[in-house]
Design an enzyme around this catalytic site. Structure first.
Site: not given
Ligand code: IPE
Ligand code: IPE
Ligand code: MG
Length: 257
Positions: A15, A63
């Site tokens: 993340d 997502n």
């Molecule tokens: C979890 O991260 C999913 C992945 C890293 C693929 P998200 O950014 O989607 O999760 P939340 O929204 O912080 O719970």
């Molecule tokens: C995780 O990084 C990757 C995916 C969920 C695909 P994020 O895109 O959630 O990054 P933040 O949490 O918004 O910084």
């Molecule tokens: Mg995230």
């Protein structure tokens, strides 16, 4: 190096890609590209440390709620990286495994995944499990539906529904449960990841944003793991964990922030 304290299976919630890019005034998708580039060095270090399975949360079933442009960019990146990395994975003895639902994934993504899974099936050094279009509640629901169907058909009785049967009905049926979960990016939640499989995993939350997570950070996490006392509901006994020198898994100490 493998020691008794080396986690056999590490699961990572990668993340922080979006924030990594936004903090630099860049579009979020640039962060996803930087995040994808961070995978290979971490995977290589995991293999050197003796880890047997690395499961990476790459795209959750939630997502899809992101803007279409970001979702499309993530799918295109996935295709590009699989095609680009395939030969290297084969050469390095890395087996790729997809976990998650096929439903909803674009045909091109499924095609690249299927080709890569088949081409790397003989890899024995480490398994890279990509959790793509993955959601744990959906996984458990699918497993329960499959089991209920077998009971209704008279194939098995309700009494034969055991923890082992549930485990073997999940996407991860051929993988051991994770010993260590790492979530980068500072959030302290599971976000629908491996809820069944993580029951007794050690958990480490890192503030480092995924594109900045380095092989040395992985070493530091493995070292931290080696010093945990896992009791599995029992009581603590004197274990060798205390006698392991701090930093024994790391040539260079990265340290977790
Ligand atoms: C979890 O991260 C999913 C992945 C890293 C693929 P998200 O950014 O989607 O999760 P939340 O929204 O912080 O719970
Ligand atoms: C995780 O990084 C990757 C995916 C969920 C695909 P994020 O895109 O959630 O990054 P933040 O949490 O918004 O910084
Ligand atoms: Mg995230």
């Amino acid at each position: 190096m493998t020691t008794a304290e080396t986690p056999q299976h590490i699961a990572i919630i990668m993340d922080g890609n979006g924030r990594w890019a936004q903090s630099r005034g860049l579009p979020r998708v640039v962060g996803h590209r930087a995040g994808a580039a961070a995978i290979r060095p971490v995977l290589e270090r995991a293999e050197q440390l003796g880890v047997k399975v690395l499961t990476l949360y790459s795209f959750s079933s939630e997502n899809w709620n992101r803007p279409t442009a970001e979702v499309d960019a993530l799918m295109a990146l996935c295709c590009e990286k699989l095609a680009q990395e395939r030969a290297g994975l084969i050469e390095s003895g890395i087996r790729l495994r997809r976990i998650g639902s096929r439903t909803g994934l674009p045909a091109e993504v499924l095609r690249e995944l299927d080709i890569t899974e088949a081409a790397t099936a003989g890899g024995r050094n480490i398994t890279l499990a990509l959790a793509l279009n993955y959601g744990s509640r959906g996984e458990i629901t699918d497993a329960l539906r499959a089991i209920a169907t077998r009971v209704a058909a008279g194939e098995i009785t309700a009494a034969q529904v055991t923890e082992d049967l549930v485990s073997s009905s999940l996407y991860t049926s051929d993988l051991p449960d994770p010993d260590l979960l790492i979530r980068t990016g500072g959030q302290m939640r599971l976000s629908n990841y491996l809820l069944w499989q993580l029951s007794y995993a050690e958990i480490l939350f890192s503030n480092t944003l995924w594109p900045d997570f380095s092989p040395d950070d992985l070493c530091a996490a493995v070292d931290d793991f080696a010093h945990r006392k896992r009791t599995f509901g029992g009581i603590a006994t004197e274990t060798s964990a205390q006698s392991i020198p701090v930093g024994s898994h790391c040539v260079e100490q990265g340290g977790l922030s």
